[in-house]
Design a protein around this motif. Structure first.
Motif, PDB file in Angstrom:
ATOM      1  N   LEU A 253       0.846  -1.209   0.000  1.00  0.00           N
ATOM      2  CA  LEU A 253       0.000   0.000   0.000  1.00  0.00           C
ATOM      3  C   LEU A 253       0.877   1.253   0.000  1.00  0.00           C
ATOM      4  N   ARG A 254       1.869   1.260   0.858  1.00  0.00           N
ATOM      5  CA  ARG A 254       2.760   2.425   0.954  1.00  0.00           C
ATOM      6  C   ARG A 254       3.546   2.639  -0.339  1.00  0.00           C
TER       7      ARG A 254
ATOM      8  N   ALA B  18       0.053   9.639   0.480  1.00  0.00           N
ATOM      9  CA  ALA B  18      -1.377   9.868   0.280  1.00  0.00           C
ATOM     10  C   ALA B  18      -1.702  11.329   0.554  1.00  0.00           C
TER      11      ALA B  18
ATOM     12  N   ALA C 206      -0.247   4.425   4.337  1.00  0.00           N
ATOM     13  CA  ALA C 206      -0.680   5.248   3.200  1.00  0.00           C
ATOM     14  C   ALA C 206      -0.095   6.654   3.306  1.00  0.00           C
TER      15      ALA C 206
ATOM     16  N   SER D 286      -0.236   4.622  -2.867  1.00  0.00           N
ATOM     17  CA  SER D 286      -0.651   5.760  -2.042  1.00  0.00           C
ATOM     18  C   SER D 286      -0.299   7.137  -2.600  1.00  0.00           C
TER      19      SER D 286
ATOM     20  N   VAL E 257      -7.114   7.983   0.515  1.00  0.00           N
ATOM     21  CA  VAL E 257      -7.191   6.595   0.984  1.00  0.00           C
ATOM     22  C   VAL E 257      -8.200   6.475   2.130  1.00  0.00           C
TER      23      VAL E 257
ATOM     24  N   THR F 240      -5.723  10.577   4.375  1.00  0.00           N
ATOM     25  CA  THR F 240      -6.264   9.290   4.787  1.00  0.00           C
ATOM     26  C   THR F 240      -7.506   9.540   5.629  1.00  0.00           C
TER      27      THR F 240
END
Ligand code: SAH
Length: 398
Positions: free
Chosen positions: A215-216, A244, A239, A220, A225, A247
């Motif tokens: 995910l990271r 991101a 994230a 992201s 997210v 979040t």
């Protein structure tokens, strides 16, 4: 003295036991009516009395015990536990040596040869989870073995029996250094605050390590997210690390708010720039739809069962519906990270739930990646049903 009982395995289960199936099911034995004490050693034999394996008796929701060895002469003593635990530790050599990851599983029950015993590592501290009274009867030998094999900074334990697998509220400290909580552990360079003496859970689910990393690293950057069933916000932290733009963490438990703030704080991420909602996810879906909110990435990691005043939810039954709700608030071209730890169905079945949700909403999709348990969550050879974690990254094509 520990009781020794000879137990006849039913013909249809003999082959499984011989092939290394670790679990002793009630239905697999002839004389299950014989009273056995928790912790009894069971000499498993076939109908002609031929030795098959040695097990221990310990009632769990899964079965009545676990096979420990298929060597007739092997004794279940400290030497046995030293052998099993040192093999498990050796298997995790890489993780012990990885400086930017200081929390992982050291001993994964049946996958490491002793069902009902789980040991996790948190920056020098060990947490031992006992899943039956029978397993717990080996406590002294296990702790002695662990002390011989590993450098134990401090030891904590969780009792997961007597109350239907529920955790018994107690002081979990056993020996060594008293931890100062929150203890800060690292995972692939991210920090997580854990508390080893605050109920059954510690603040992080170690089996999602590779999912958080993916995910990271890949999903992201520049994205919005949404993290549903967010618990302490571990996915939200990943994230945010990955760039991101914002979040949003949603969990119904009140303690999720201070815990999530803490996870951001230990990583020096301003939590005020993030959105944290203490709310039922199903209410959040309605709220988001009403406000026309759309997210680029949605993490869905519900508990296997959930009951609130309003709803009763089971992943085995309701996952397609959960995905349909999620689709309504996912951007075109967005990604849904669908996860479940329900052991009652496998990856193939999980993918049919995914397909059902997308087909019924006329949405096309592409599976980008799949994850199951990471390498430290060892699974018995030939028995993938013990690999309970299923995570699918799905791209929404519309
Ligand atoms: N995804 C998390 C772990 C989830 S644990 C992680 O990787 O860290 C399950 C969480 O779901 C718990 O924190 C529980 O409080 C929450 N939960 C259960 N039912 C819920 C509901 N109806 N709405 C929101 N959260 C819920």
């Amino acid at each position: 003295m520990r009781q020794l009982v000879e137990v006849k395995v039913k013909p249809k289960s003999v082959k499984n036991i011989m092939n290394g199936y670790p679990l002793l099911a009630k239905e697999a034995v002839e004389n299950s009516g014989v009273t056995m004490d928790e912790g009894s050693i069971l000499r498993l034999v076939d109908s002609s009395g031929r030795y098959l394996a040695t097990a221990y008796y310990g009632l769990q929701n899964k079965g009545i015990g676990w096979v420990l060895t298929r060597k007739e002469q092997e004794k279940i003593d400290t030497t046995f536990f030293v052998k099993k635990i040192s093999a498990a530790v050796a298997r995790r050599k890489n993780l012990y040596e990885t400086e930017d990851t200081t929390a992982f599983r050291v001993f994964n029950g049946e996958g490491d040869g002793i069902g009902g015993l789980i040991i996790d590592y948190y920056d020098g501290f060990y947490v031992v989870n006992w899943y039956s009274e029978g397993m717990y009867s080996f406590r002294e030998a296990v702790y002695q073995a662990l002390g011989e094999v590993a450098e134990v900074r401090g030891l904590y334990e969780k009792l997961r029996f007597n109350t239907n697998g529920q955790y018994v509220e107690q002081d979990d400290y056993v020996s060594g250094e008293h931890g100062e909580f929150p203890l800060i552990v690292s995972e692939n360079g991210m920090k997580y605050a854990v508390d080893l003496n605050d109920g059954a859970m510690t603040g992080i689910f170690l089996d999602q390590r590779n999912v958080r990393k993916a995910l990271r690293d890949k999903y992201s950057e520049g994205k919005t997210v949404l993290n549903t069933f967010s618990y302490t916000g571990a996915f939200s932290v990943a994230a945010a690390f990955g760039g991101a733009v914002q979040t949003t963490s949603v969990d119904v438990a009140k303690r999720s708010l201070p815990k999530t703030i803490e996870q951001f704080a230990v990583n020096e991420i301003d939590h005020e720039a993030q959105d944290i909602k203490v709310m039922d996810v199903f209410d959040y879906f309605r709220y988001a739809a009403r406000h026309d909110l759309k997210f680029d990435v949605v993490v869905l990691d519900p508990p296997s069962f959930a009951r609130t005043k309003k709803i009763s939810f089971s992943t085995a039954k309701d996952y397609p519906k959960l995905l349909k709700d999620t689709l309504k608030i996912t951007s075109d071209g967005g990604v849904i990270i669908a996860s479940t730890n329900n052991a009652s169905f496998n990856m193939k079945k999980f993918k049919t739930f995914i397909d059902k949700a997308f087909t019924e909403t006329n949405t096309s999709y592409k599976i980008l990646e799949e994850h199951q348990l990471p390498e430290d969550f060892t699974v018995p050879d030939n028995y993938p049903e013990f690999n309970y974690l299923k995570v699918v990254f799905i791209k929404v094509m519309k």
